[in-house]
Motif scaffolding. Structure first.
Motif, PDB file in Angstrom:
ATOM      1  N   SER A   1       0.847  -1.189   0.000  1.00  0.00           N
ATOM      2  CA  SER A   1       0.000   0.000   0.000  1.00  0.00           C
ATOM      3  C   SER A   1       0.881   1.236   0.000  1.00  0.00           C
ATOM      4  CB  SER A   1      -0.942  -0.002   1.206  1.00  0.00           C
ATOM      5  OG  SER A   1      -0.291   0.523   2.323  1.00  0.00           O
ATOM      6  N   VAL A   2       0.389   2.215  -0.752  1.00  0.00           N
ATOM      7  CA  VAL A   2       1.156   3.443  -0.917  1.00  0.00           C
ATOM      8  C   VAL A   2       1.389   4.109   0.434  1.00  0.00           C
ATOM      9  CG1 VAL A   2       1.260   5.559  -2.238  1.00  0.00           C
ATOM     10  CG2 VAL A   2      -0.100   3.676  -3.076  1.00  0.00           C
ATOM     11  N   GLU A   3       0.357   4.051   1.296  1.00  0.00           N
ATOM     12  CA  GLU A   3       0.452   4.705   2.606  1.00  0.00           C
ATOM     13  C   GLU A   3       1.580   4.088   3.424  1.00  0.00           C
ATOM     14  OE1 GLU A   3      -2.510   3.418   1.541  1.00  0.00           O
ATOM     15  OE2 GLU A   3      -3.356   5.314   0.819  1.00  0.00           O
ATOM     16  N   ASP A   4       1.635   2.743   3.424  1.00  0.00           N
ATOM     17  CA  ASP A   4       2.675   2.033   4.171  1.00  0.00           C
ATOM     18  C   ASP A   4       4.050   2.445   3.684  1.00  0.00           C
ATOM     19  OD1 ASP A   4       0.998   0.687   5.731  1.00  0.00           O
ATOM     20  OD2 ASP A   4       1.407  -1.324   4.924  1.00  0.00           O
ATOM     21  N   LYS A   5       4.165   2.514   2.380  1.00  0.00           N
ATOM     22  CA  LYS A   5       5.444   2.833   1.765  1.00  0.00           C
ATOM     23  C   LYS A   5       5.890   4.228   2.187  1.00  0.00           C
ATOM     24  CE  LYS A   5       7.647   2.688  -2.743  1.00  0.00           C
ATOM     25  NZ  LYS A   5       7.504   2.171  -4.089  1.00  0.00           N
ATOM     26  N   ILE A   6       4.946   5.156   2.067  1.00  0.00           N
ATOM     27  CA  ILE A   6       5.273   6.538   2.430  1.00  0.00           C
ATOM     28  C   ILE A   6       5.615   6.635   3.910  1.00  0.00           C
ATOM     29  CG2 ILE A   6       4.320   8.864   2.626  1.00  0.00           C
ATOM     30  CD1 ILE A   6       2.726   8.236   0.054  1.00  0.00           C
ATOM     31  N   ALA A   7       4.801   5.967   4.748  1.00  0.00           N
ATOM     32  CA  ALA A   7       5.038   6.008   6.188  1.00  0.00           C
ATOM     33  C   ALA A   7       6.423   5.464   6.508  1.00  0.00           C
ATOM     34  CB  ALA A   7       3.961   5.202   6.910  1.00  0.00           C
ATOM     35  N   GLY A   8       6.772   4.337   5.884  1.00  0.00           N
ATOM     36  CA  GLY A   8       8.060   3.705   6.139  1.00  0.00           C
ATOM     37  C   GLY A   8       9.220   4.593   5.727  1.00  0.00           C
ATOM     38  N   LEU A   9       9.124   5.151   4.523  1.00  0.00           N
ATOM     39  CA  LEU A   9      10.216   5.972   4.013  1.00  0.00           C
ATOM     40  C   LEU A   9      10.323   7.275   4.805  1.00  0.00           C
ATOM     41  CD1 LEU A   9       9.881   5.402   0.159  1.00  0.00           C
ATOM     42  CD2 LEU A   9      11.408   4.268   1.770  1.00  0.00           C
ATOM     43  N   GLU A  10       9.169   7.782   5.264  1.00  0.00           N
ATOM     44  CA  GLU A  10       9.206   9.019   6.045  1.00  0.00           C
ATOM     45  C   GLU A  10       9.870   8.798   7.397  1.00  0.00           C
ATOM     46  OE1 GLU A  10       5.314  10.660   6.192  1.00  0.00           O
ATOM     47  OE2 GLU A  10       5.630  11.875   4.384  1.00  0.00           O
ATOM     48  N   LEU A  11       9.676   7.592   7.930  1.00  0.00           N
ATOM     49  CA  LEU A  11      10.298   7.286   9.218  1.00  0.00           C
ATOM     50  C   LEU A  11      11.806   7.139   9.073  1.00  0.00           C
ATOM     51  CD1 LEU A  11       7.872   4.769  10.931  1.00  0.00           C
ATOM     52  CD2 LEU A  11       8.518   7.044  11.716  1.00  0.00           C
ATOM     53  N   GLY A  12      12.286   6.989   7.869  1.00  0.00           N
ATOM     54  CA  GLY A  12      13.732   6.914   7.674  1.00  0.00           C
ATOM     55  C   GLY A  12      14.214   5.614   7.059  1.00  0.00           C
ATOM     56  N   ALA A  13      13.286   4.786   6.567  1.00  0.00           N
ATOM     57  CA  ALA A  13      13.714   3.570   5.867  1.00  0.00           C
ATOM     58  C   ALA A  13      14.381   3.982   4.557  1.00  0.00           C
ATOM     59  CB  ALA A  13      12.522   2.677   5.604  1.00  0.00           C
ATOM     60  N   ASP A  14      15.328   3.172   4.087  1.00  0.00           N
ATOM     61  CA  ASP A  14      16.052   3.549   2.882  1.00  0.00           C
ATOM     62  C   ASP A  14      15.449   2.942   1.629  1.00  0.00           C
ATOM     63  OD1 ASP A  14      18.634   4.878   4.032  1.00  0.00           O
ATOM     64  OD2 ASP A  14      18.232   3.116   5.253  1.00  0.00           O
ATOM     65  N   ASP A  15      14.805   1.797   1.794  1.00  0.00           N
ATOM     66  CA  ASP A  15      14.305   1.110   0.613  1.00  0.00           C
ATOM     67  C   ASP A  15      13.047   0.322   0.964  1.00  0.00           C
ATOM     68  OD1 ASP A  15      14.315   0.428  -2.021  1.00  0.00           O
ATOM     69  OD2 ASP A  15      16.429  -0.118  -2.035  1.00  0.00           O
ATOM     70  N   TYR A  16      12.354  -0.079  -0.069  1.00  0.00           N
ATOM     71  CA  TYR A  16      11.065  -0.733   0.120  1.00  0.00           C
ATOM     72  C   TYR A  16      10.926  -1.817  -0.938  1.00  0.00           C
ATOM     73  CZ  TYR A  16       5.980  -0.838   0.966  1.00  0.00           C
ATOM     74  OH  TYR A  16       4.706  -1.188   1.285  1.00  0.00           O
ATOM     75  N   LEU A  17      10.609  -3.025  -0.505  1.00  0.00           N
ATOM     76  CA  LEU A  17      10.514  -4.154  -1.426  1.00  0.00           C
ATOM     77  C   LEU A  17       9.219  -4.910  -1.137  1.00  0.00           C
ATOM     78  CD1 LEU A  17      12.705  -4.909  -3.481  1.00  0.00           C
ATOM     79  CD2 LEU A  17      13.489  -6.667  -1.922  1.00  0.00           C
ATOM     80  N   THR A  18       8.462  -5.188  -2.189  1.00  0.00           N
ATOM     81  CA  THR A  18       7.194  -5.891  -1.985  1.00  0.00           C
ATOM     82  C   THR A  18       7.360  -7.379  -2.314  1.00  0.00           C
ATOM     83  OG1 THR A  18       6.131  -3.885  -2.739  1.00  0.00           O
ATOM     84  CG2 THR A  18       4.740  -5.804  -2.515  1.00  0.00           C
ATOM     85  N   LYS A  19       6.787  -8.208  -1.473  1.00  0.00           N
ATOM     86  CA  LYS A  19       6.815  -9.658  -1.719  1.00  0.00           C
ATOM     87  C   LYS A  19       5.864  -9.987  -2.857  1.00  0.00           C
ATOM     88  CE  LYS A  19       7.508 -11.023   3.109  1.00  0.00           C
ATOM     89  NZ  LYS A  19       6.852 -11.641   4.258  1.00  0.00           N
ATOM     90  N   PRO A  20       6.095 -10.939  -3.690  1.00  0.00           N
ATOM     91  CA  PRO A  20       7.346 -11.706  -3.771  1.00  0.00           C
ATOM     92  C   PRO A  20       8.387 -10.939  -4.578  1.00  0.00           C
ATOM     93  CG  PRO A  20       5.721 -12.557  -5.310  1.00  0.00           C
ATOM     94  CD  PRO A  20       5.085 -11.419  -4.610  1.00  0.00           C
ATOM     95  N   PHE A  21       9.648 -11.088  -4.190  1.00  0.00           N
ATOM     96  CA  PHE A  21      10.716 -10.366  -4.893  1.00  0.00           C
ATOM     97  C   PHE A  21      11.776 -11.375  -5.312  1.00  0.00           C
ATOM     98  CE2 PHE A  21      11.116 -10.134  -0.299  1.00  0.00           C
ATOM     99  CZ  PHE A  21      12.321 -10.792  -0.082  1.00  0.00           C
ATOM    100  N   HIS A  22      12.659 -10.930  -6.174  1.00  0.00           N
ATOM    101  CA  HIS A  22      13.781 -11.787  -6.555  1.00  0.00           C
ATOM    102  C   HIS A  22      14.862 -11.641  -5.505  1.00  0.00           C
ATOM    103  CE1 HIS A  22      12.298 -12.875 -10.512  1.00  0.00           C
ATOM    104  NE2 HIS A  22      11.897 -11.623 -10.660  1.00  0.00           N
ATOM    105  N   LEU A  23      15.454 -12.759  -5.092  1.00  0.00           N
ATOM    106  CA  LEU A  23      16.507 -12.717  -4.082  1.00  0.00           C
ATOM    107  C   LEU A  23      17.641 -11.811  -4.516  1.00  0.00           C
ATOM    108  CD1 LEU A  23      16.774 -16.369  -2.782  1.00  0.00           C
ATOM    109  CD2 LEU A  23      16.388 -14.310  -1.431  1.00  0.00           C
ATOM    110  N   SER A  24      17.930 -11.848  -5.830  1.00  0.00           N
ATOM    111  CA  SER A  24      19.033 -11.018  -6.317  1.00  0.00           C
ATOM    112  C   SER A  24      18.710  -9.536  -6.150  1.00  0.00           C
ATOM    113  CB  SER A  24      19.338 -11.348  -7.773  1.00  0.00           C
ATOM    114  OG  SER A  24      18.161 -11.537  -8.503  1.00  0.00           O
ATOM    115  N   GLU A  25      17.412  -9.205  -6.216  1.00  0.00           N
ATOM    116  CA  GLU A  25      17.007  -7.815  -6.021  1.00  0.00           C
ATOM    117  C   GLU A  25      17.294  -7.400  -4.575  1.00  0.00           C
ATOM    118  OE1 GLU A  25      15.745  -6.000  -8.710  1.00  0.00           O
ATOM    119  OE2 GLU A  25      16.074  -4.305  -7.360  1.00  0.00           O
ATOM    120  N   LEU A  26      16.934  -8.276  -3.642  1.00  0.00           N
ATOM    121  CA  LEU A  26      17.198  -7.986  -2.233  1.00  0.00           C
ATOM    122  C   LEU A  26      18.705  -7.887  -2.018  1.00  0.00           C
ATOM    123  CD1 LEU A  26      16.109  -7.654   0.676  1.00  0.00           C
ATOM    124  CD2 LEU A  26      16.370 -10.115   0.958  1.00  0.00           C
ATOM    125  N   GLY A  27      19.438  -8.837  -2.613  1.00  0.00           N
ATOM    126  CA  GLY A  27      20.897  -8.846  -2.483  1.00  0.00           C
ATOM    127  C   GLY A  27      21.495  -7.533  -2.955  1.00  0.00           C
TER     128      GLY A  27
END
Lengths: 418, 226
Positions: free
Chosen positions: B83-109
């Motif tokens: 959800s866009v709200e979650d993403k914004i809330a997370g990044l505003e709190l100071g998170a650096d990146d945001y990844l939605t499941k399911p993702f590629h392991l190489s992307e996380l890496g």
């Protein structure tokens, strides 16, 4: 037609009929009264003449100056005739046609039977009765008009709660309207019943809507995690040094299916979110920069297919839309072009009022509006899910925009009216 | 380098750990919010990967706690709730990146590695792998100190491989990284092939070895020549 208008119209019609009857009745009564009066006068004159003739066996000029009389010589048989009233007309001395009312009766004068007719100028009904009936009719008309307007005002008062309920429902959109719809209590039982029923219905709708939203979110969360595990496990399998080519092939197949499920789920969730208006925007967003960004992203693909994109964009064309949605919209339009366009020039036009994409491609083979339906594909073999146009439509609908897709002689046109 | 994975799904946790094993990270994990809060209070981490929905509370609490401690740890949110709200809330709190499941392991890496660079040298991103070095600000890659003349996409591709060096990176993961939603297009794999061919050629000209190993029908792997 509005309820009050309809009601007034019917009442007015009824009043007009009543008015017509009333005026006719008045006219007839007056007319009859007038004829009776005239007949009486004629009867009186005739008896005066008879009396005079019986006494004098002659008619004096003095009598004739008072009473208009016409004598015709008649057969003795006519002596048995009843007195009869009749209307007739003739030209008077001035050569004008005049109408008369007369009473004809047998009269024996100096041994000879005559048919005597006493008559008088008859007053034309139009002369007196007309104006009279009109004035009475007009008064009646004014009275009925007053009743009509009073009735309308009264009905408006009476139906006011009903109209209030309608406007409340009109303003209600499930998921968007905050809070419950409050329908005030009225003094009328039927309206209260209606309001209770509507409130109950809206509550059910709101609850269902909430459940659907919750389901969407839960489904997303609950399915994404196992899908993520599935993908990660499969990818880890590929990292093994000892993996054989055959196993690799199976893992590849499984990964492909996983990817498809994930994409499908994401897209359906996305559609639900768009329809639930979960992407809110209040500020206008410039279209051209996002268009160019997406164009850059797909530049390789367009070039490989021999497609040249001809963009003519008004730099300050803007829409009130969430950036993610606009990106999605433009991206979907481009992906459609990529998938279905044959070589050639694709023209993209942005003005302040619309976005138009025109490309050449094969006949979709079905009415174009059907392609907006989910999982509808013109070409069954293409790798897409058949949701691209559904997304475009959902975005357009949720922003009160009109989207049109037409196909004519090899040319596809998708247009979006802002 | 120390990593904390906060994730309630044990299988997910295990699989991520498995993937990150090859990189020289010390990986720790926490399955619940209290445990996570305890760990960040006790130890210093370079990178924290946090799931938003956790038993016992929201992952956002962790981000808040990390930021309160003035920690320099990079934070990646991993979530099933897109959800866009979650993403914004997370990044505003100071998170650096945001990844939605399911993702590629190489992307996380790749994202973890990008963050680690950032936090370690205070923004000075210089990275070395075998004879290859790169700088993300300038978007430059050098082999034996010879600058490679790469196109934008080639640069992105090579950095992605470098960040997952030693791992098999699937073609799908690369395509998604480079083209996002268009990855599904059949052409994408052709471009990928062309890009890889060009990169190999350019590395060779610059005097490098053929580090890019093709994994038949699966993808590519950056391998050190021993």
């Amino acid at each position: 037609m509005k309820l009050l208008t309809e009601s007034t119209r019917r009442q007015a019609l009824l009043f007009l009929i009543l008015l017509a009857f009333a005026v006719s009745a008045i006219y007839l009564i007056l007319e009859r009264e007038r004829t009776d009066e005239a007949d009486e006068q004629l009867a009186l004159n005739s008896s005066r003449i008879k009396d005079f003739v019986v006494k004098n066996d002659s008619i004096s000029p003095a009598v004739l100056s008072l009473i208009q009389l016409r004598l015709e010589v008649a057969n003795p048989v006519d002596s048995l005739r009843e007195s009869t009233y009749a209307d007739f007309s003739f030209f008077d001395h001035g050569g004008e046609m005049e109408h008369f009312h007369g009473l004809t009766f047998p009269l024996k004068l100096r041994g000879q039977w005559h048919l005597a007719t006493v008559y008088q100028l008859s007053v034309e009904p139009e002369d007196i009765l007309g104006p009279l009936a009109v004035s009475i009719g007009f008064t009646l008309f004014l009275l009925l008009l007053g009743i009509l307007f009073l009735g309308r005002w009264r009905e408006r008062q009476l139906w006011a709660p009903f109209y209030k309920t309608i406007s409340e429902i009109k303003n209600y959109t499930p998921g968007l309207s905050t809070g419950k719809v409050e329908l005030a209590k009225t003094r009328i039982e039927e309206f209260d019943d209606l309001n209770t029923a509507i409130t109950r219905m809206l509550d059910t709708i709101a609850a269902d809507f909430g459940r659907l939203k919750a389901f969407t979110e839960n489904a997303a969360h609950e399915m994404r995690t196992p899908l993520a595990v599935l993908r990660i496990e499969l990818q880890n399998l590929l990292q093994l040094e000892s993996i054989s080519e055959r196993v690799t092939e199976h893992v590849r197949g499984a990964l492909f299916a996983e990817k498809r499920i994930s994409t499908l789920m994401e897209t359906l969730l996305l559609l639900a979110k768009i329809e639930n208006q979960q992407y809110k925007a209040s500020t206008p967003l410039l279209v051209a920069p996002i268009l160019r960004e997406q164009l850059d992203l797909y530049a390789d693909h367009f070039e490989a297919k021999g497609i040249v994109i001809d963009v003519s964009a008004e730099p300050d064309a803007a829409v009130v839309m969430h950036p993610a949605l606009l990106e999605l919209l433009v991206g979907n339009l481009f992906r459609n072009v990529l998938r279905h366009s044959t070589k050639g020039i694709v023209s993209v036009t942005i003005s302040t009022s619309e976005l138009v994409v025109e490309n050449f491609g094969p006949d979709p083979g079905m009415p174009t509006e059907q392609l907006f339906e989910r999982f509808r594909k013109a070409d069954g073999t293409s790798g897409g899910l058949g949701l691209g146009l559904s997304i475009i439509k959902a975005i357009a609908d949720s922003h009160q925009m009109k989207v049109r897709y037409s196909y004519e002689a090899g040319k596809h046109t998708v247009s979006l009216q802002f | 380098m120390k990593l904390l994975l906060i994730e309630d799904e044990p299988q997910m946790l295990k699989a991520i750990k498995q993937y990150l094993l090859g990189f020289d990270y010390v990986c720790e994990s926490a399955g619940t919010l209290p445990l996570a809060l305890e760990k960040i209070a006790l130890y210093d981490y370079d990178c924290i990967v946090v799931d938003i929905t956790l038993p016992g509370g929201s992952g956002l609490t962790v981000i808040r706690a990390v930021k309160e401690m003035k920690s320099t740890a990079g934070i990646i949110i991993v979530t099933a709730r897109d959800s866009v709200e979650d993403k914004i809330a997370g990044l505003e709190l100071g998170a650096d990146d945001y990844l939605t499941k399911p993702f590629h392991l190489s992307e996380l890496g790749a994202r973890i590695k990008a963050l680690l660079r950032r936090s370690q040298f205070d923004g000075q991103t210089h990275y070395q792998w075998e004879t290859i070095s790169y700088q993300t600000e300038a978007r430059e890659i050098r082999v034996n100190n010879n600058l490679l003349a790469l196109t934008g996409k080639e640069y992105d591709l090579l950095v992605y491989l470098l960040r997952n060096a030693g791992k098999v990176v699937t073609k799908e993961a690369i395509a998604e990284h480079l083209w996002g939603d268009l990855a599904e297009s059949a052409d994408s794999f052709d471009f990928l092939y062309t890009h890889i061919k060009n990169i190999r050629h350019k590395i060779k000209i610059a005097g490098g070895e053929d580090y890019i190993q093709t994994v038949y029908r699966i993808g590519y792997k950056l391998t050190a020549i021993t």
